[in-house]
Write an enzyme that holds these catalytic residues in place. Sequence first.
Site, PDB file in Angstrom:
ATOM      1  N   ARG A   1       0.694  -1.262  -0.142  1.00 56.60           N
ATOM      2  CA  ARG A   1       0.016  -0.021  -0.031  1.00 56.60           C
ATOM      3  C   ARG A   1       0.957   1.324   0.058  1.00 56.60           C
ATOM      4  NH1 ARG A   1      -4.300  -0.758   4.237  1.00 56.60           N
ATOM      5  NH2 ARG A   1      -2.507  -1.346   5.295  1.00 56.60           N
TER       6      ARG A   1
ATOM      7  N   LYS B   1       1.125 -20.700   5.480  1.00 56.98           N
ATOM      8  CA  LYS B   1       0.033 -21.021   6.506  1.00 56.98           C
ATOM      9  C   LYS B   1      -0.622 -19.895   7.081  1.00 56.98           C
ATOM     10  CE  LYS B   1       2.655 -22.144  10.118  1.00 56.98           C
ATOM     11  NZ  LYS B   1       2.154 -21.032  10.932  1.00 56.98           N
TER      12      LYS B   1
ATOM     13  N   HIS C   1       7.678 -23.905   5.969  1.00 60.15           N
ATOM     14  CA  HIS C   1       8.876 -23.634   6.233  1.00 60.15           C
ATOM     15  C   HIS C   1       9.854 -24.524   6.749  1.00 60.15           C
ATOM     16  CE1 HIS C   1       8.428 -21.594  10.161  1.00 60.15           C
ATOM     17  NE2 HIS C   1       9.591 -21.766  10.238  1.00 60.15           N
TER      18      HIS C   1
ATOM     19  N   LYS D   1      14.083 -26.505   5.991  1.00 57.27           N
ATOM     20  CA  LYS D   1      15.102 -26.983   6.946  1.00 57.27           C
ATOM     21  C   LYS D   1      16.098 -28.101   6.625  1.00 57.27           C
ATOM     22  CE  LYS D   1      12.819 -24.419  10.988  1.00 57.27           C
ATOM     23  NZ  LYS D   1      13.389 -23.369  11.114  1.00 57.27           N
TER      24      LYS D   1
ATOM     25  N   GLU E   1       9.643 -22.822  21.860  1.00 52.52           N
ATOM     26  CA  GLU E   1      10.200 -21.472  21.665  1.00 52.52           C
ATOM     27  C   GLU E   1      10.257 -20.808  22.909  1.00 52.52           C
ATOM     28  OE1 GLU E   1       8.641 -19.482  17.837  1.00 52.52           O
ATOM     29  OE2 GLU E   1       7.012 -20.465  18.393  1.00 52.52           O
TER      30      GLU E   1
ATOM     31  N   ASP F   1      -1.145 -23.591  14.893  1.00 50.23           N
ATOM     32  CA  ASP F   1       0.058 -22.692  14.293  1.00 50.23           C
ATOM     33  C   ASP F   1       1.118 -23.609  14.069  1.00 50.23           C
ATOM     34  OD1 ASP F   1       1.385 -20.483  13.726  1.00 50.23           O
ATOM     35  OD2 ASP F   1       2.368 -20.636  15.585  1.00 50.23           O
TER      36      ASP F   1
ATOM     37  N   HIS G   1       3.866 -27.918  11.045  1.00 51.78           N
ATOM     38  CA  HIS G   1       5.138 -28.384  10.983  1.00 51.78           C
ATOM     39  C   HIS G   1       5.246 -29.913  11.770  1.00 51.78           C
ATOM     40  CE1 HIS G   1       5.719 -24.510   9.995  1.00 51.78           C
ATOM     41  NE2 HIS G   1       5.886 -23.788  11.262  1.00 51.78           N
TER      42      HIS G   1
ATOM     43  N   LYS H   1       5.171 -21.717  23.331  1.00 55.75           N
ATOM     44  CA  LYS H   1       5.831 -20.367  23.336  1.00 55.75           C
ATOM     45  C   LYS H   1       6.278 -20.193  24.794  1.00 55.75           C
ATOM     46  CE  LYS H   1       4.221 -18.273  19.112  1.00 55.75           C
ATOM     47  NZ  LYS H   1       5.465 -18.579  18.246  1.00 55.75           N
TER      48      LYS H   1
END
Length: 509
Positions: A63, A170, A200, A204, A238, A257, A262, A360
């Site tokens: 934008r 995703k 992704h 790896k 994480e 998620d 994954h 997390k």
Amino acid sequence: MHSALVNLHDADDRRLPRIAPACSLVIFGITGDLARKKLVPAIYDLANRGLLNPAFSLVGFARRDWNGQDFEDFIRTSVEKHNRTGFNERTWRQLATGLRFVSGTFDDPAAYQRLAETLHELDTTRGTGGNHAFYLSIPPSWFPAVSQHLADTGLNQRHGTAFRRIIIEKPFGSDLASAQELSRVLGHAFDEENIFRIDHYLGKETVQNLLAMRFANTMFEPLWNSNYVDHIQITMSEDIGIGTRAGYYDGIGAARDIIQNHLLQLLALTAMEEPLDLSPTSMRVEKEKVLRAVRLPDNLDTSTARGQYAAGWQGGAHVRSFLEEDGIAPDSTTETFAAVQLFVDTRRWANVPFYLRAGKRLGKRVTEIAVIFKGAPHVPFDNSDLGETGQNSLVIRVQPDEGMTLRFGSKVPGAGMQVRDVSMDFSYGHAFTEDSPEAYERLILDAMVGNAPLFPNQTEVELSWRILDPILRHWEASGIAPQSYRPGSWGPAAAHQILARDGRSWRIP
Ligand code: BG6
């Protein structure tokens, strides 16, 4: 001699680096975090490694009211800050000649006309040959509109051998029904073979090494089954919180998620049979068989767990709870931790539990696949001497310290027969001089080359939702909020109970 040389240059020779053909890559949402920190640096690193055709062109669509120079400055800053291979002025100058910016909103037909003109200009002045890939690094709610506008402008239409591809990130829906709907909408504009879905994790190095480790060796595969394997733990933890991603994360949570994509992909690669070859079809056939064979335990109360991080101390700093994060509803029941127990109902894996967890604000950032073997059926000495010995295990360290660890019992030096666990380590950092490329380098290159084995197809996406949907529905129906857990811990008590009930415990990575 001559034919050997010809063979060596065969495009299918996996020893040779593949180079992207002359093409342009349009990134929608170029100003976003993912594009800035991952995609743009990956493109530069590919250029720096000599893997892009000199005609390669990068078109940003966003934008902002930018001119060409503003865009070039933005790209340069992102490259300088986040590149992996070192800033090289020559590479940069080459890349900069192919930069273009189209300013517009995702729902403005005139902006797509300008995009079409830009791509035409690139075809005529840089020889991109009508090869165009569209990367949607934008909220998924925009996928249908963007793909429809691309179709309305004819940008989805291939001419001759040129390619038109769409690359999406995703989440591919939030359950089976929405994933099917998304596929239907994208299918109006692009054939399935031209839709590249990014997971992704599949880019790896260590994840790809799983195939090499399992199928290029003889010593692992004979043990890779229910005769020898006690159970498998797949962990993606994480240490960070959700940061500034509240808009994306609230309502999504750890299961959608991470586990849906994954972790189920890691499970499929760990459990699958040897594919005929590494073609997309052969790989998918085997992965799909695993996903189809996944069974959830009957009691989802005791075989699943969800948690939400509380406020507390982590790494010497006081951190906020999930509910206090900016943009999160104070009564949000989104989970920041999820764990599930699954079975793969095949002869190879009969009754071997697979435990998956993702979260997390846990103890540290680590992704690993741990194969835990059964204990020795008999030992020719007093069992009490096995004191500190655990079960043998093979841990595939996906990140951050990429490599593999084999743990087994060994004699403690001395007169007695005391056995203690020791480790044998393979570490990428020590074994190879070359750094591993970033996952996005591999995936962007593959998408431009048209090499699809690392991209999940719609069937895999749907099969994964079929696994997750009953769990999500169960959580929703139970009305029970996620259990809170301390930052820096390994998740809520319920997660530990899943394994404790089976007389097992989670590894502390
Ligand atoms: C993404 C998730 O897919 O993976 C994020 O949406 C997560 O929530 C990220 O932080 C982690 O990726 P990596 O490569 O750092 O393990």
